[in-house]
Design an enzyme around this catalytic site. Structure first.
Site, short mmCIF file in Angstrom:
data_model
loop_
_atom_site.label_atom_id
_atom_site.label_comp_id
_atom_site.label_asym_id
_atom_site.label_seq_id
_atom_site.Cartn_x
_atom_site.Cartn_y
_atom_site.Cartn_z
N HIS A 50 26.75 1.56 -7.46
CA HIS A 50 26.80 2.31 -6.19
C HIS A 50 26.33 1.43 -5.05
CE1 HIS A 50 22.96 3.09 -8.21
NE2 HIS A 50 22.40 3.11 -7.01
N LEU A 51 26.95 1.63 -3.92
CA LEU A 51 26.48 1.01 -2.68
C LEU A 51 25.67 2.06 -1.93
CD1 LEU A 51 29.68 -0.32 -2.74
CD2 LEU A 51 28.78 -1.19 -0.61
N HIS A 52 24.49 1.65 -1.45
CA HIS A 52 23.74 2.47 -0.50
C HIS A 52 24.18 2.04 0.90
CE1 HIS A 52 20.36 3.97 -3.10
NE2 HIS A 52 20.70 2.93 -3.82
N GLY A 103 15.76 -2.66 -8.79
CA GLY A 103 15.38 -1.30 -8.40
C GLY A 103 16.44 -0.26 -8.69
P1 AMP Z 1 19.28 3.26 -7.13
O1 AMP Z 1 17.78 3.30 -7.15
O2 AMP Z 1 19.83 2.12 -6.34
O3 AMP Z 1 19.84 3.34 -8.53
O4 AMP Z 1 19.73 4.53 -6.33
C1 AMP Z 1 20.04 5.75 -6.90
C2 AMP Z 1 20.09 6.74 -5.78
O5 AMP Z 1 20.77 7.89 -6.24
C3 AMP Z 1 18.75 7.19 -5.24
O6 AMP Z 1 18.66 6.87 -3.87
C4 AMP Z 1 18.74 8.69 -5.50
O7 AMP Z 1 18.13 9.40 -4.44
C5 AMP Z 1 20.22 8.98 -5.58
N1 AMP Z 1 20.56 10.16 -6.37
C6 AMP Z 1 20.15 10.45 -7.62
N2 AMP Z 1 20.70 11.61 -8.04
C7 AMP Z 1 21.48 12.04 -7.02
C8 AMP Z 1 22.31 13.19 -6.81
N3 AMP Z 1 22.45 14.12 -7.76
N4 AMP Z 1 22.95 13.32 -5.63
C9 AMP Z 1 22.81 12.38 -4.66
N5 AMP Z 1 22.05 11.27 -4.81
C10 AMP Z 1 21.39 11.11 -5.95
#
Ligand code: AMP
Ligand code: ZN
Length: 114
Positions: free
Chosen positions: A100-102, A93
């Site tokens: 990145h870590l969520h 996903g």
């Molecule tokens: P993933 O799906 O694990 O790659 O997560 C990417 C995350 O980055 C998503 O939760 C997006 O909402 C977040 N995201 C994308 N662009 C930005 C941005 N400019 N600032 C903050 N978060 C972002």
């Protein structure tokens, strides 16, 4: 990486709601939060995903994990907990190809994810 959104955030070319920064990592709130607390913690080094981690990145990954839990506690998740997630590549996903870590907290999350 010139076409990477997160590298642009690190470079200050795209704004973010910054939580923490040092010379090797940056934490900022997710643009589309999925929980009352939802932020991202990224290395400044452009690593595409967890599966491209190199032996030289091992100490950095440990510091990222440690900072993730510190910030989660600072943002009020110490007592009730939080979820620490790393999505990797398509089936994981991942939509942004910069490791990145969520960190999600502030509500009880279900398991397993959909
Ligand atoms: P993933 O799906 O694990 O790659 O997560 C990417 C995350 O980055 C998503 O939760 C997006 O909402 C977040 N995201 C994308 N662009 C930005 C941005 N400019 N600032 C903050 N978060 C972002
Ligand atoms: Zn990048």
């Amino acid at each position: 990486m010139s076409d990477c959104i997160f590298c642009k955030i690190i470079a200050g070319e795209i704004p973010c709601k910054k939580i923490y920064e040092d010379d090797e990592m940056l934490a900022f709130y997710d643009l589309t939060p999925q929980a009352p607390v939802h932020f991202l913690l990224i290395p400044k080094k452009h690593i595409r995903n967890l599966m491209e981690l190199e032996p030289g990145d091992i100490a950095l990954s440990g510091r990222l994990l440690n900072k993730a839990q510190e910030l989660a506690k600072e943002l009020g998740c110490g007592e009730k907990g939080a979820r620490f997630v790393i999505n990797a590549k398509r089936d994981g996903g991942q939509t942004v190809d910069h490791l990145h870590l969520h960190i999600l907290g502030g509500r009880q999350l279900i398991w397993p994810p959909g």
